[in-house]
Scaffold this motif. Structure first.
Motif, mmCIF file in Angstrom:
data_model
loop_
_atom_site.group_PDB
_atom_site.id
_atom_site.type_symbol
_atom_site.label_atom_id
_atom_site.label_comp_id
_atom_site.label_asym_id
_atom_site.label_seq_id
_atom_site.Cartn_x
_atom_site.Cartn_y
_atom_site.Cartn_z
ATOM 1 N N GLU A 44 0.837 -1.202 0.000
ATOM 2 C CA GLU A 44 0.000 0.000 0.000
ATOM 3 C C GLU A 44 0.872 1.254 0.000
ATOM 4 O O GLU A 44 2.066 1.192 0.306
ATOM 5 N N GLU A 45 0.254 2.385 -0.334
ATOM 6 C CA GLU A 45 0.964 3.666 -0.339
ATOM 7 C C GLU A 45 0.863 4.349 1.022
ATOM 8 O O GLU A 45 -0.077 4.111 1.775
ATOM 9 N N GLU A 46 1.806 5.247 1.256
ATOM 10 C CA GLU A 46 1.733 6.102 2.422
ATOM 11 C C GLU A 46 0.654 7.154 2.166
ATOM 12 O O GLU A 46 0.365 7.483 1.034
ATOM 13 N N ALA A 47 0.082 7.686 3.214
ATOM 14 C CA ALA A 47 -0.832 8.829 3.092
ATOM 15 C C ALA A 47 -0.042 10.064 3.506
ATOM 16 O O ALA A 47 0.657 10.045 4.525
ATOM 17 N N MET A 48 -0.126 11.127 2.691
ATOM 18 C CA MET A 48 0.663 12.331 2.963
ATOM 19 C C MET A 48 -0.162 13.585 2.744
ATOM 20 O O MET A 48 -1.045 13.608 1.890
ATOM 21 N N VAL A 49 0.169 14.621 3.506
ATOM 22 C CA VAL A 49 -0.458 15.925 3.323
ATOM 23 C C VAL A 49 0.558 17.009 3.703
ATOM 24 O O VAL A 49 1.307 16.846 4.663
ATOM 25 N N PHE A 50 0.613 18.067 2.890
ATOM 26 C CA PHE A 50 1.436 19.237 3.207
ATOM 27 C C PHE A 50 0.683 20.105 4.197
ATOM 28 O O PHE A 50 -0.544 20.119 4.210
ATOM 29 N N ALA A 51 1.421 20.896 4.971
ATOM 30 C CA ALA A 51 0.787 21.882 5.848
ATOM 31 C C ALA A 51 1.622 23.159 5.873
ATOM 32 O O ALA A 51 2.852 23.107 5.911
ATOM 33 N N GLN A 52 0.923 24.262 5.836
ATOM 34 C CA GLN A 52 1.526 25.568 6.054
ATOM 35 C C GLN A 52 1.225 25.926 7.505
ATOM 36 O O GLN A 52 0.071 25.821 7.937
ATOM 37 N N LEU A 53 2.239 26.322 8.252
ATOM 38 C CA LEU A 53 2.080 26.639 9.668
ATOM 39 C C LEU A 53 2.106 28.146 9.876
ATOM 40 O O LEU A 53 3.025 28.818 9.413
ATOM 41 N N LYS A 54 1.111 28.648 10.579
ATOM 42 C CA LYS A 54 1.045 30.071 10.915
ATOM 43 C C LYS A 54 0.662 30.196 12.383
ATOM 44 O O LYS A 54 -0.077 29.374 12.917
ATOM 45 N N SER A 55 1.153 31.252 13.025
ATOM 46 C CA SER A 55 0.830 31.530 14.419
ATOM 47 C C SER A 55 0.364 32.972 14.545
ATOM 48 O O SER A 55 0.778 33.829 13.773
ATOM 49 N N THR A 56 -0.474 33.210 15.559
ATOM 50 C CA THR A 56 -0.957 34.568 15.805
ATOM 51 C C THR A 56 -1.227 34.777 17.288
ATOM 52 O O THR A 56 -1.627 33.843 17.991
ATOM 53 N N THR A 57 -1.007 35.997 17.728
ATOM 54 C CA THR A 57 -1.370 36.393 19.093
ATOM 55 C C THR A 57 -2.578 37.322 19.060
ATOM 56 O O THR A 57 -3.007 37.811 20.096
ATOM 57 N N LEU A 58 -3.129 37.551 17.875
ATOM 58 C CA LEU A 58 -4.178 38.556 17.705
ATOM 59 C C LEU A 58 -5.594 38.053 17.962
ATOM 60 O O LEU A 58 -6.527 38.846 18.008
ATOM 61 N N VAL A 59 -5.770 36.743 18.098
ATOM 62 C CA VAL A 59 -7.118 36.196 18.315
ATOM 63 C C VAL A 59 -7.102 35.229 19.490
ATOM 64 O O VAL A 59 -6.060 34.655 19.822
ATOM 65 N N GLU A 60 -8.261 35.067 20.090
ATOM 66 C CA GLU A 60 -8.428 34.079 21.145
ATOM 67 C C GLU A 60 -9.656 33.240 20.805
ATOM 68 O O GLU A 60 -10.757 33.507 21.289
ATOM 69 N N PRO A 61 -9.471 32.234 19.938
ATOM 70 C CA PRO A 61 -10.608 31.409 19.530
ATOM 71 C C PRO A 61 -11.139 30.609 20.712
ATOM 72 O O PRO A 61 -10.426 30.348 21.673
ATOM 73 N N GLY A 62 -12.370 30.218 20.592
ATOM 74 C CA GLY A 62 -12.967 29.384 21.627
ATOM 75 C C GLY A 62 -14.187 28.681 21.083
ATOM 76 O O GLY A 62 -14.678 29.028 20.005
ATOM 77 N N PRO A 63 -14.689 27.694 21.799
ATOM 78 C CA PRO A 63 -15.828 26.911 21.321
ATOM 79 C C PRO A 63 -17.107 27.728 21.166
ATOM 80 O O PRO A 63 -18.007 27.324 20.435
ATOM 81 N N ALA A 64 -17.193 28.872 21.822
ATOM 82 C CA ALA A 64 -18.400 29.705 21.700
ATOM 83 C C ALA A 64 -18.439 30.449 20.367
ATOM 84 O O ALA A 64 -19.498 30.900 19.935
ATOM 85 N N LYS A 65 -17.296 30.547 19.728
ATOM 86 C CA LYS A 65 -17.213 31.223 18.429
ATOM 87 C C LYS A 65 -17.168 30.175 17.326
ATOM 88 O O LYS A 65 -16.443 29.188 17.429
ATOM 89 N N GLU A 66 -17.926 30.395 16.255
ATOM 90 C CA GLU A 66 -17.975 29.434 15.154
ATOM 91 C C GLU A 66 -16.682 29.428 14.346
ATOM 92 O O GLU A 66 -16.265 28.386 13.823
ATOM 93 N N PHE A 67 -16.051 30.574 14.233
ATOM 94 C CA PHE A 67 -14.799 30.679 13.481
ATOM 95 C C PHE A 67 -14.022 31.887 13.984
ATOM 96 O O PHE A 67 -14.532 32.701 14.750
ATOM 97 N N PHE A 68 -12.785 31.990 13.538
ATOM 98 C CA PHE A 68 -11.996 33.201 13.726
ATOM 99 C C PHE A 68 -11.338 33.533 12.398
ATOM 100 O O PHE A 68 -11.236 32.678 11.512
ATOM 101 N N SER A 69 -10.916 34.766 12.249
ATOM 102 C CA SER A 69 -10.307 35.205 10.999
ATOM 103 C C SER A 69 -8.795 35.199 11.114
ATOM 104 O O SER A 69 -8.236 35.557 12.155
ATOM 105 N N TYR A 70 -8.159 34.799 10.021
ATOM 106 C CA TYR A 70 -6.699 34.836 9.939
ATOM 107 C C TYR A 70 -6.327 35.578 8.663
ATOM 108 O O TYR A 70 -6.824 35.242 7.583
#
Length: 165
Positions: A44-70
């Motif tokens: 069988e083949e391996e499963a692979m995915v690329f990822a771009q990593l970003k960090s921010t101190t400008l938002v404080e997401p939480g379960p009460a919010k449906e989304f946050f903006s980046y």
């Protein structure tokens, strides 16, 4: 320092999911890491995915919010995430960290706690007008990046399914 914290976070998640995470040494396609899950058998083949990593101190997401903006700092980072990919898919992983570095982690006899977490999104096909140099995207707060999420992402990649919800 935020990059170092996030690399530790995604490496821990990958290990828990039974995957490896490989750092992409050249930033040619806006991919920072590649997650690789070994195949179950030698045929069988391996499963692979690329990822771009970003960090921010400008938002404080939480379960009460449906989304946050980046907001991307450069248009090219956005463009690489939204382009159609036939083969290896890519996800954006955003880590929201507290503004004060000393609050990023807490150590106790139970273990190391990382304050806040990473969230992921698949942006293939998302549109932003060409004149927008720093596009903003919505990151669903239900998309916490943990071992279960990485396993689900790689399962979908393995089956050729869309990573969009």
């Amino acid at each position: 320092m935020m990059e170092q914290l996030q690399e530790g976070y995604v490496t821990s998640v990958a290990a828990t999911a039974g995957c490896t995470v490989e750092r992409v040494s050249r930033d040619l396609w806006s991919a920072d890491v590649q997650f690789i899950r070994p195949p179950l058998t030698a045929l069988e083949e391996e499963a692979m995915v690329f990822a771009q990593l970003k960090s921010t101190t400008l938002v404080e997401p939480g379960p009460a919010k449906e989304f946050f903006s980046y907001q991307f700092s450069k248009r090219q980072y956005f463009d690489h995430m939204v382009k159609p990919r036939k083969n290896q898919k890519a996800i954006l992983i955003v880590m929201a960290v507290p503004p004060q570095q000393r609050q990023w982690t807490e150590v106790g006899h139970d273990g190391l706690i990382t304050r806040r977490c990473c969230y992921w999104v698949h942006l293939e096909g998302v549109y932003a007008a060409p004149e927008i140099q720093r596009p903003t995207v919505k990151i669903p707060t239900k998309n916490t990046f943990d071992a279960a999420a990485l396993t689900l992402i790689l399962d979908k990649v393995d089956r050729g399914e869309s990573l969009h919800e």
